[in-house]
Design an enzyme around this catalytic site. Structure first.
Site, short mmCIF file in Angstrom:
data_model
loop_
_atom_site.label_atom_id
_atom_site.label_comp_id
_atom_site.label_asym_id
_atom_site.label_seq_id
_atom_site.Cartn_x
_atom_site.Cartn_y
_atom_site.Cartn_z
N LYS A 1 0.87 -1.17 0.00
CA LYS A 1 0.00 0.00 0.00
C LYS A 1 0.91 1.22 0.00
CE LYS A 1 -2.96 2.09 3.66
NZ LYS A 1 -3.03 3.37 3.09
N SER B 1 6.17 6.12 -1.85
CA SER B 1 7.40 5.44 -2.29
C SER B 1 8.30 5.04 -1.12
CB SER B 1 8.21 6.33 -3.26
OG SER B 1 7.37 6.77 -4.30
N ARG B 2 7.71 4.77 0.02
CA ARG B 2 8.46 4.33 1.22
C ARG B 2 9.40 5.41 1.77
NH1 ARG B 2 4.78 1.45 1.00
NH2 ARG B 2 4.74 -0.80 1.06
N LEU B 3 9.20 6.68 1.36
CA LEU B 3 10.07 7.76 1.86
C LEU B 3 9.37 8.43 3.05
CD1 LEU B 3 11.28 9.21 -1.57
CD2 LEU B 3 12.41 7.56 -0.07
#
Ligand code: FMN
Length: 213
Positions: A9, A190-192
Site C-alpha cells: 500500500k 514510495s516508502r520515503l
C-alpha cells in the site's frame, strides 16, 4: 503457506515536517491521539506494550492507554502477570501505537513504574462491576485447567459481592511509562516516510532529529 509478497500500500495522506514539532513530544502526541479519537478509529487508545526479561527475551501484548500527561502514559493490569513480572525485573519498556487509517505510528520508550495505590483505587472505582470482578477472578498469565475454573471463580466472587463492589486486589493496578524517547512516523509515498524523534537529554531538554525511513 500464505504468500503476501505482492501486497503493498502506498501512503499518501500527510507529511510530518520539522515545523510541525512541538516544544515537547507530549503536545504532539496529544495532537495525534486527539485526531485518532476524533476519527472514530477502533480503539485508537489500544497500544502494544513490549517488555523484556533481564537477559533480553522480549514479549509484547496490547493494553489500553488510560491516562496520558507530561508524567507519562498509564495502563492497568495484573502486577503478577507475565508483563508484571518482567517489569519488576527490568523496568525498561516500549509502547507502540499504530493508526493505519491515518498512516501513523508512534513509538515511545522509557522506564515503567507502578502508580500509587490511591491512583489505582481511583480508577478501580470507575470500572464497571463485571470488569472489577473479572480482574479479581483472573490470575492473569497463569495456566488454567479449563474455562469453567475461571467462570466458577467469577460466580463465587459475584455471590460474595453481588453488586460487584469488590475492593481492588493488591496485585491489580496501574503502571506509568515515563518516556525518554518518542518517534512519530508518518507514512509517505514510495516508502520515503517521515520519522521525527525526540530524545530526552541531560537537564530534561528534549532533543529532536529525523531518521531515515
Ligand atoms: C484490545 C485489547 C485490549 C487489552 N487491554 C488490556 C489492558 O488494558 N490490560 C491488560 O492487562 N490486558 C489487556 N489486554 C490483554 C493483554 O493483551 C494480555 O493478553 C494480558 O494482559 C496478559 O499479558 P501477559 O501474559 O503478557 O502479562 C488487552 C488485549 C486486547 C486485544
Amino acid at each position: 503457506m500464505i504468500d503476501l509478497t505482492d501486497r503493498r500500500k502506498d501512503y499518501t495522506q500527510n507529511g510530518l515536517e520539522e515545523s510541525g514539532l512541538t516544544k515537547t513530544p507530549f503536545e504532539l502526541f496529544d495532537q495525534w491521539l486527539r485526531i485518532a479519537l476524533e476519527s472514530n478509529l477502533p480503539e485508537p487508545y489500544a497500544m502494544t506494550l513490549a517488555t523484556a526479561t533481564p537477559d533480553g527475551a522480549a514479549s509484547a501484548r496490547i493494553v489500553l492507554l488510560r491516562q496520558a500527561d507530561q508524567r507519562g502514559l498509564v495502563f492497568f493490569t495484573n502486577y503478577l502477570s507475565r508483563k508484571g513480572r518482567e517489569i519488576c525485573e527490568n523496568p525498561r519498556g516500549s509502547l507502540l501505537f499504530y493508526w493505519p487509517e491515518l498512516e501513523r505510528q508512534v513509538r515511545i520508550e522509557g522506564l515503567i513504574a507502578r502508580i500509587t495505590p490511591s491512583e489505582s483505587d481511583d480508577y478501580h472505582r470507575l470500572r464497571p462491576p463485571n470488569s472489577r470482578i473479572g480482574a479479581a477472578a483472573s490470575e492473569q498469565s497463569e495456566i488454567l485447567p479449563n474455562r469453567k475454573a475461571l467462570e466458577d471463580r467469577v460466580a463465587e466472587l459475584f455471590a460474595k459481592f453481588p453488586n460487584g463492589e469488590i475492593p481492588r486486589p493488591e496485585h491489580w493496578g496501574g503502571y506509568r511509562l515515563c518516556p525518554e524517547y518518542f518517534e512519530f512516523w508518518q507514512g509517505r509515498t514510495s516508502r520515503l516516510h517521515d520519522r521525527l524523534f525526540y530524545q530526552l537529554g541531560p537537564g530534561g531538554i528534549w532533543e529532536t532529529g529525523r531518521l531515515a525511513p
